[in-house]
Design a protein around this motif. Sequence first.
Motif, mmCIF file in Angstrom:
data_model
loop_
_atom_site.group_PDB
_atom_site.id
_atom_site.type_symbol
_atom_site.label_atom_id
_atom_site.label_comp_id
_atom_site.label_asym_id
_atom_site.label_seq_id
_atom_site.Cartn_x
_atom_site.Cartn_y
_atom_site.Cartn_z
ATOM 1 N N PRO A 152 0.824 -1.218 0.000
ATOM 2 C CA PRO A 152 0.000 0.000 0.000
ATOM 3 C C PRO A 152 0.848 1.254 0.000
ATOM 4 C CG PRO A 152 -0.029 -1.048 2.162
ATOM 5 C CD PRO A 152 0.660 -1.999 1.240
ATOM 6 N N PRO A 153 0.285 2.396 -0.378
ATOM 7 C CA PRO A 153 1.028 3.658 -0.357
ATOM 8 C C PRO A 153 1.552 3.973 1.035
ATOM 9 C CG PRO A 153 -1.039 3.908 -1.543
ATOM 10 C CD PRO A 153 -1.088 2.562 -0.894
ATOM 11 N N ASP A 154 2.691 4.673 1.080
ATOM 12 C CA ASP A 154 3.298 5.010 2.368
ATOM 13 C C ASP A 154 3.531 6.509 2.526
ATOM 14 O OD1 ASP A 154 5.351 5.486 0.631
ATOM 15 O OD2 ASP A 154 6.794 4.137 1.574
ATOM 16 N N GLY A 155 2.892 7.315 1.684
ATOM 17 C CA GLY A 155 3.057 8.754 1.785
ATOM 18 C C GLY A 155 4.116 9.325 0.871
ATOM 19 N N THR A 156 4.941 8.481 0.273
ATOM 20 C CA THR A 156 5.898 8.923 -0.728
ATOM 21 C C THR A 156 5.394 8.468 -2.096
ATOM 22 O OG1 THR A 156 7.221 6.903 -0.554
ATOM 23 C CG2 THR A 156 7.805 8.730 0.907
ATOM 24 N N THR A 157 5.885 9.110 -3.138
ATOM 25 C CA THR A 157 5.424 8.766 -4.479
ATOM 26 C C THR A 157 6.065 7.472 -4.942
ATOM 27 O OG1 THR A 157 5.047 11.072 -5.039
ATOM 28 C CG2 THR A 157 5.330 9.541 -6.872
ATOM 29 N N ARG A 158 5.243 6.490 -5.217
ATOM 30 C CA ARG A 158 5.687 5.194 -5.696
ATOM 31 C C ARG A 158 4.798 4.770 -6.865
ATOM 32 N NH1 ARG A 158 8.861 2.134 -1.974
ATOM 33 N NH2 ARG A 158 9.109 3.109 0.066
ATOM 34 N N TYR A 159 5.215 3.674 -7.494
ATOM 35 C CA TYR A 159 4.443 3.163 -8.629
ATOM 36 C C TYR A 159 3.017 2.808 -8.213
ATOM 37 C CZ TYR A 159 3.029 0.030 -12.409
ATOM 38 O OH TYR A 159 2.345 -0.565 -13.428
ATOM 39 N N VAL A 160 2.848 2.318 -6.970
ATOM 40 C CA VAL A 160 1.508 1.931 -6.528
ATOM 41 C C VAL A 160 0.542 3.109 -6.585
ATOM 42 C CG1 VAL A 160 2.006 2.363 -4.071
ATOM 43 C CG2 VAL A 160 0.202 0.749 -4.707
ATOM 44 N N ASP A 161 1.047 4.330 -6.384
ATOM 45 C CA ASP A 161 0.164 5.492 -6.439
ATOM 46 C C ASP A 161 -0.428 5.673 -7.832
ATOM 47 O OD1 ASP A 161 0.617 6.731 -3.675
ATOM 48 O OD2 ASP A 161 2.655 6.486 -4.399
ATOM 49 N N GLN A 162 0.362 5.379 -8.856
ATOM 50 C CA GLN A 162 -0.167 5.443 -10.222
ATOM 51 C C GLN A 162 -1.284 4.432 -10.410
ATOM 52 O OE1 GLN A 162 2.494 5.178 -13.491
ATOM 53 N NE2 GLN A 162 3.501 7.131 -13.076
ATOM 54 N N MET A 163 -1.094 3.233 -9.897
ATOM 55 C CA MET A 163 -2.086 2.189 -10.074
ATOM 56 C C MET A 163 -3.392 2.511 -9.347
ATOM 57 S SD MET A 163 -0.885 -0.168 -12.098
ATOM 58 C CE MET A 163 -0.441 1.322 -12.989
ATOM 59 N N LEU A 164 -3.308 3.183 -8.216
ATOM 60 C CA LEU A 164 -4.515 3.509 -7.464
ATOM 61 C C LEU A 164 -5.205 4.749 -8.019
ATOM 62 C CD1 LEU A 164 -3.376 2.841 -3.774
ATOM 63 C CD2 LEU A 164 -4.285 1.258 -5.476
ATOM 64 N N ALA A 165 -4.414 5.796 -8.316
ATOM 65 C CA ALA A 165 -5.009 7.054 -8.767
ATOM 66 C C ALA A 165 -5.531 6.965 -10.192
ATOM 67 C CB ALA A 165 -3.987 8.184 -8.658
ATOM 68 N N GLY A 166 -4.904 6.140 -11.026
ATOM 69 C CA GLY A 166 -5.302 6.055 -12.424
ATOM 70 C C GLY A 166 -5.964 4.739 -12.761
ATOM 71 N N ALA A 167 -6.815 4.255 -11.865
ATOM 72 C CA ALA A 167 -7.374 2.917 -12.045
ATOM 73 C C ALA A 167 -8.436 2.867 -13.139
ATOM 74 C CB ALA A 167 -7.974 2.424 -10.739
ATOM 75 N N GLY A 168 -9.048 3.968 -13.476
ATOM 76 C CA GLY A 168 -10.147 3.936 -14.435
ATOM 77 C C GLY A 168 -11.477 4.018 -13.703
ATOM 78 N N GLY A 169 -12.461 4.596 -14.348
ATOM 79 C CA GLY A 169 -13.721 4.880 -13.674
ATOM 80 C C GLY A 169 -14.510 3.667 -13.225
ATOM 81 N N ASP A 170 -14.329 2.520 -13.873
ATOM 82 C CA ASP A 170 -15.118 1.333 -13.543
ATOM 83 C C ASP A 170 -14.301 0.262 -12.831
ATOM 84 O OD1 ASP A 170 -17.430 2.366 -14.713
ATOM 85 O OD2 ASP A 170 -16.796 1.707 -16.700
ATOM 86 N N VAL A 171 -13.175 0.664 -12.234
ATOM 87 C CA VAL A 171 -12.286 -0.289 -11.582
ATOM 88 C C VAL A 171 -12.050 0.132 -10.140
ATOM 89 C CG1 VAL A 171 -9.987 -1.327 -11.590
ATOM 90 C CG2 VAL A 171 -11.146 -0.849 -13.754
ATOM 91 N N ASP A 172 -12.300 -0.782 -9.224
ATOM 92 C CA ASP A 172 -11.931 -0.614 -7.822
ATOM 93 C C ASP A 172 -10.668 -1.418 -7.581
ATOM 94 O OD1 ASP A 172 -14.260 0.903 -7.246
ATOM 95 O OD2 ASP A 172 -15.410 -0.968 -7.139
ATOM 96 N N VAL A 173 -9.743 -0.863 -6.809
ATOM 97 C CA VAL A 173 -8.449 -1.514 -6.635
ATOM 98 C C VAL A 173 -8.171 -1.773 -5.161
ATOM 99 C CG1 VAL A 173 -7.433 -0.621 -8.759
ATOM 100 C CG2 VAL A 173 -7.300 0.736 -6.676
ATOM 101 N N ALA A 174 -7.380 -2.794 -4.909
ATOM 102 C CA ALA A 174 -6.914 -3.130 -3.567
ATOM 103 C C ALA A 174 -5.435 -3.454 -3.655
ATOM 104 C CB ALA A 174 -7.693 -4.320 -3.001
ATOM 105 N N THR A 175 -4.714 -3.193 -2.570
ATOM 106 C CA THR A 175 -3.302 -3.555 -2.506
ATOM 107 C C THR A 175 -3.138 -4.885 -1.791
ATOM 108 O OG1 THR A 175 -3.075 -2.147 -0.547
ATOM 109 C CG2 THR A 175 -2.445 -1.205 -2.682
ATOM 110 N N PHE A 176 -1.935 -5.422 -1.884
ATOM 111 C CA PHE A 176 -1.721 -6.834 -1.587
ATOM 112 C C PHE A 176 -1.547 -7.121 -0.102
ATOM 113 C CE2 PHE A 176 0.734 -10.750 -1.256
ATOM 114 C CZ PHE A 176 0.052 -11.570 -2.144
ATOM 115 N N SER A 177 -2.185 -8.202 0.316
ATOM 116 C CA SER A 177 -1.839 -8.933 1.532
ATOM 117 C C SER A 177 -2.137 -10.387 1.225
ATOM 118 C CB SER A 177 -2.651 -8.463 2.743
ATOM 119 O OG SER A 177 -4.008 -8.886 2.640
ATOM 120 N N TRP A 178 -1.462 -11.278 1.910
ATOM 121 C CA TRP A 178 -1.716 -12.684 1.634
ATOM 122 C C TRP A 178 -3.139 -13.071 2.038
ATOM 123 C CZ3 TRP A 178 0.643 -15.380 -1.730
ATOM 124 C CH2 TRP A 178 1.996 -15.141 -2.010
ATOM 125 N N ARG A 179 -3.678 -12.485 3.096
ATOM 126 C CA ARG A 179 -5.062 -12.774 3.482
ATOM 127 C C ARG A 179 -6.015 -12.368 2.364
ATOM 128 N NH1 ARG A 179 -8.348 -13.686 7.780
ATOM 129 N NH2 ARG A 179 -10.383 -12.662 7.726
#
Length: 351
Positions: A29-56
């Motif tokens: 998940p994002p940690d307050g600094t700019t990372r690639y994950v921020d692109q994936m979350l902010a630019g997901a597209g209007g019909d896409v909900d996104v989640a970041t990884f955990s094994w659970r």
Amino acid sequence: MGEARASATAAPASARDGSRLRVLHCLAPPDGTTRYVDQMLAGAGGDVDVATFSWREALLGRYDVLHVHWPEQLVRSRSRWRRAARHVALRALLARVRRTRTPVVRTLHNPAPHENGTSAEARALAAVDAATTLYVLLNPATRAPGDAPAVPVPLGHYRDVFAHHRRAAARRGHLVTVGLLRPYKGAEALLTAFRSLPDPDLRLTVAGRPTADLAPRLVAAAAEDDRVTLDLRFVPDATFVQHVTSAELVVLPYREMTNSGILLAALSLDRPCLVPASPTNAAIAAEVGPGWVLQYEGPFDERALREGLAAARAVPRHAPPDLSARDSAAVGAAHDAAYRAALALVGRGRP
């Protein structure tokens, strides 16, 4: 993300009704600094909900598409026991997506990991490749392994992210390399080449968090030249912008360079970059316009640095880099289309 859990065999409603999709990214998940994950979350597209990884989430959560990025990160750990547990968990995850017909989309950031792994890791990566439904290629020079289809989706730019940070004025003779400093990124070669340039008006800043073995070598090399400044930490966004925009030339002397977020970040801040010659970098150079992506042939050395600086001063740049194809809306729409194509390939959606 606060959504109800489903059994491992239940398909999310969105996969059945063809409307919204839920995508699980294999990213922290994002940690307050700019990372690639921020692109994936902010630019997901209007019909896409996104989640970041955990094994659970991966093993028990509810999602339509599993999006893998750097698969080696799923199994790597300093702990031998945790490493073994992650290999077992990955096998369970691949079994789950196979059983539920959940498509696996993999962004091919690099053809192979930059650091060698174990033979067990190689087998795990081969298993991920075998399970991949659709590859996302970040540039036209990359070829997907195996027989799975592939679609092009470029890396997004960082102009919006950096817009609220104060910029510095470019200083003539100031060279900068920045980012996570790993051996393959060539900071040592840059220091050696820089020390060979006698111009007393040149300055070099090396900024970023190095690996534990690299840090003392950088400190020792920098101590031999008082024109060198080190900033050996994870550089926050505001400082990153200051470092890059103060540069006459951003130097990225990587031994291997396929897709570089740092290159896109520097171009987003309107600074020319010196990079190794490659089909990928040639494609970016053609895309953004003349004078922004300067390439050197062969190993990085004093000649490459000297000629790169001369080119940065000689090649006219009449407009900012053209990054229009990398707007978040365009990248998000392309990812949305890729996810729906992957669902169609496993028989859970329309093409």
